[in-house]
Design a protein around this motif. Structure first.
Motif, PDB file in Angstrom:
ATOM      1  N   VAL A 169       5.460  -0.681  74.918  1.00 40.56           N
ATOM      2  CA  VAL A 169       4.021  -0.491  75.112  1.00 40.56           C
ATOM      3  C   VAL A 169       3.356  -0.338  73.751  1.00 40.56           C
ATOM      4  O   VAL A 169       4.019  -0.369  72.708  1.00 40.56           O
ATOM      5  CB  VAL A 169       3.743   0.742  75.996  1.00 40.56           C
ATOM      6  N   ALA A 170       2.039  -0.143  73.750  1.00 39.37           N
ATOM      7  CA  ALA A 170       1.316  -0.006  72.485  1.00 39.37           C
ATOM      8  C   ALA A 170       1.851   1.169  71.665  1.00 39.37           C
ATOM      9  O   ALA A 170       1.969   1.086  70.440  1.00 39.37           O
ATOM     10  CB  ALA A 170      -0.172   0.163  72.762  1.00 39.37           C
ATOM     11  N   PRO A 182       6.357   8.300  74.748  1.00 43.67           N
ATOM     12  CA  PRO A 182       5.265   7.499  74.189  1.00 43.67           C
ATOM     13  C   PRO A 182       3.878   8.047  74.510  1.00 43.67           C
ATOM     14  O   PRO A 182       2.935   7.833  73.743  1.00 43.67           O
ATOM     15  CB  PRO A 182       5.469   6.112  74.812  1.00 43.67           C
ATOM     16  N   ASP A 183       3.736   8.761  75.615  1.00 45.94           N
ATOM     17  CA  ASP A 183       2.435   9.308  75.991  1.00 45.94           C
ATOM     18  C   ASP A 183       1.969  10.413  75.044  1.00 45.94           C
ATOM     19  O   ASP A 183       0.780  10.753  75.022  1.00 45.94           O
ATOM     20  CB  ASP A 183       2.471   9.851  77.423  1.00 45.94           C
ATOM     21  N   GLU A 184       2.883  10.987  74.289  1.00 51.03           N
ATOM     22  CA  GLU A 184       2.548  12.095  73.393  1.00 51.03           C
ATOM     23  C   GLU A 184       2.263  11.635  71.967  1.00 51.03           C
ATOM     24  O   GLU A 184       1.909  12.451  71.110  1.00 51.03           O
ATOM     25  CB  GLU A 184       3.674  13.127  73.382  1.00 51.03           C
ATOM     26  N   ARG A 185       2.387  10.350  71.687  1.00 54.11           N
ATOM     27  CA  ARG A 185       2.150   9.853  70.333  1.00 54.11           C
ATOM     28  C   ARG A 185       0.663   9.611  70.097  1.00 54.11           C
ATOM     29  O   ARG A 185      -0.062   9.232  71.020  1.00 54.11           O
ATOM     30  CB  ARG A 185       2.927   8.538  70.113  1.00 54.11           C
ATOM     31  N   VAL A 236       1.202 -10.637  74.457  1.00 53.26           N
ATOM     32  CA  VAL A 236      -0.058 -10.195  75.017  1.00 53.26           C
ATOM     33  C   VAL A 236       0.251  -9.200  76.122  1.00 53.26           C
ATOM     34  O   VAL A 236       1.103  -9.444  76.972  1.00 53.26           O
ATOM     35  CB  VAL A 236      -0.849 -11.392  75.584  1.00 53.26           C
ATOM     36  N   GLN A 237      -0.438  -8.052  76.115  1.00 49.74           N
ATOM     37  CA  GLN A 237      -0.085  -6.981  77.040  1.00 49.74           C
ATOM     38  C   GLN A 237      -0.221  -7.401  78.495  1.00 49.74           C
ATOM     39  O   GLN A 237       0.532  -6.938  79.355  1.00 49.74           O
ATOM     40  CB  GLN A 237      -0.959  -5.753  76.766  1.00 49.74           C
TER      41      GLN A 237
END
Length: 368
Positions: free
Chosen positions: A198-199, A258-261, A167-168
């Motif tokens: 992260v997600a 990950p921010d660019e996905r 769970v995040q």
């Protein structure tokens, strides 16, 4: 396709009678089972029951991990995720039951019948992106998306196994710097340590799974685990030899940052458009035929009304001085949560077939 029970296999787990053995992993075994309350039953009544190994049932850490798996599974309701139907994490032998899905894992399908056509991969991507959207919408992360955790049912893919999900909002149950996931299908954040996942890490893993589906190759190559992990950490994968429309989507998911996905909801739209443009059936005919054969096997098992018990072998036939049982090795099924076999990291399928890791990451080339 389904395996015989062993002499040591439980005959009842909670409100279920075990009928066959589907697989085994580090935490426990998975059994095909039917509700005891039903005198007559069919394939639609069957469940896959995962039970913790007896030697681990007294381990508080494993119990907490298993309880978390049940909690995450219970929070997700989506047609592309195997549905949780019951659990008892406080039982003497903790267990959880999910719907039984008839169909091979993606790993079995590719190993047995080769890469999937582009249209099938687009359909697979759309379904798994919907599953990830549901997982993330429930405030959870999967963290171990790999071909062995994807079932190819006739009505679409099903995501399974939340054994290392989290769970995040919760603190991770692995210590700082520990590795979670499966080497060939990790993200750079996995390699950096469980606290970094992260997600968007699930999106990276999804693209790795789809790359394997369309090429039949390990997305980050084969060889020593440390070398594979280094290529993962640098997001160095080979996307040659696949249709351009798929390559552009997968490349966007496999960037190092990950921010660019893209988000799963964006992928649902992009893969959905590709699926609609394809004219081929969802799964190749050999995969559909294998699923139909598996369903016939299950129907015969239900019609017999009896579990699949081990068949005794005469001692002289077994070559030993005491009774033995046939098929006493690990049993696999056309796919319900069976872990990959011991030693599976060797051979042509490479490091992605190694079991899920949860320990200190090995040193990779370039480490200080």
């Amino acid at each position: 396709m389904i395996g015989q029970l062993r002499e040591s296999s439980p005959r009842r787990i909670g409100p279920y009678e075990t009928l066959a053995r589907l697989g085994a992993g580090g935490m426990g075994e998975v059994f095909l089972a039917r509700p005891l309350e039903l005198a007559a039953y069919g394939p639609g009544d069957l469940v896959a029951v995962k039970a913790i190994r007896n030697e681990l049932a007294t381990d508080a850490v494993f119990r907490r991990r298993f309880r978390r798996e049940a909690e995450v599974a219970a929070a997700i309701r989506d047609p592309y995720v195997a549905r949780l139907v019951g659990s008892d994490t406080d039982a003497e032998q903790p267990w959880l039951a999910t719907e039984y899905v008839v169909g091979p894992t993606l790993a079995e399908a590719v190993r047995g019948h080769g890469p999937l056509p582009a249209g099938a991969v687009a359909s697979l991507g759309e379904g798994l992106a919907r599953a990830l959207a549901a997982v993330h919408g429930a405030g959870a992360l999967h963290r171990d998306l790999k071909p062995a955790n994807v079932l190819l049912a006739l009505d679409g893919p099903k995501m399974i196994d939340f054994g290392v999900a989290r769970v995040q909002a919760a603190s991770t149950m692995t210590s700082t710097g520990l590795l979670v996931g499966t080497p060939g299908f990790m993200s750079p954040e996995h390699v950096a340590g469980g606290r970094h996942v992260v997600a968007a890490s699930d999106v990276f893993c999804l693209a790795s799974v789809l790359t394997y589906a369309v090429t039949g190759r390990d997305p980050f190559g084969d060889g020593p685990v440390a070398a594979v992990l280094y290529r993962v950490s640098q997001a160095e994968t080979d996307l040659t030899g696949m249709p351009e429309e798929l390559r552009s989507v997968l490349a966007a998911c496999l960037v190092r940052d990950p921010d660019e996905r893209p988000a799963p909801a964006d992928l649902v739209e992009r893969f959905g458009a590709l699926r609609e443009a394809a004219s081929a059936p969802e799964w190749p005919e050999p995969v559909r035929a294998r699923t139909a054969e598996a369903r016939r096997d299950v129907e015969q098992l239900c019609a017999s009304g009896r579990p699949l018990l081990p068949v005794p072998v005469w001692p002289e036939a077994a070559g030993v001085g005491h009774p033995a049982t046939a098929q006493d090795g690990p049993a696999t099924a056309p796919g319900q949560g069976g872990a990959e076999q011991a030693g599976a990291g060797r051979g042509p399928d490479g490091a992605h077939r190694l079991p899920t890791m949860s320990g200190s990451p090995p040193r990779v080339p370039g480490d200080a």
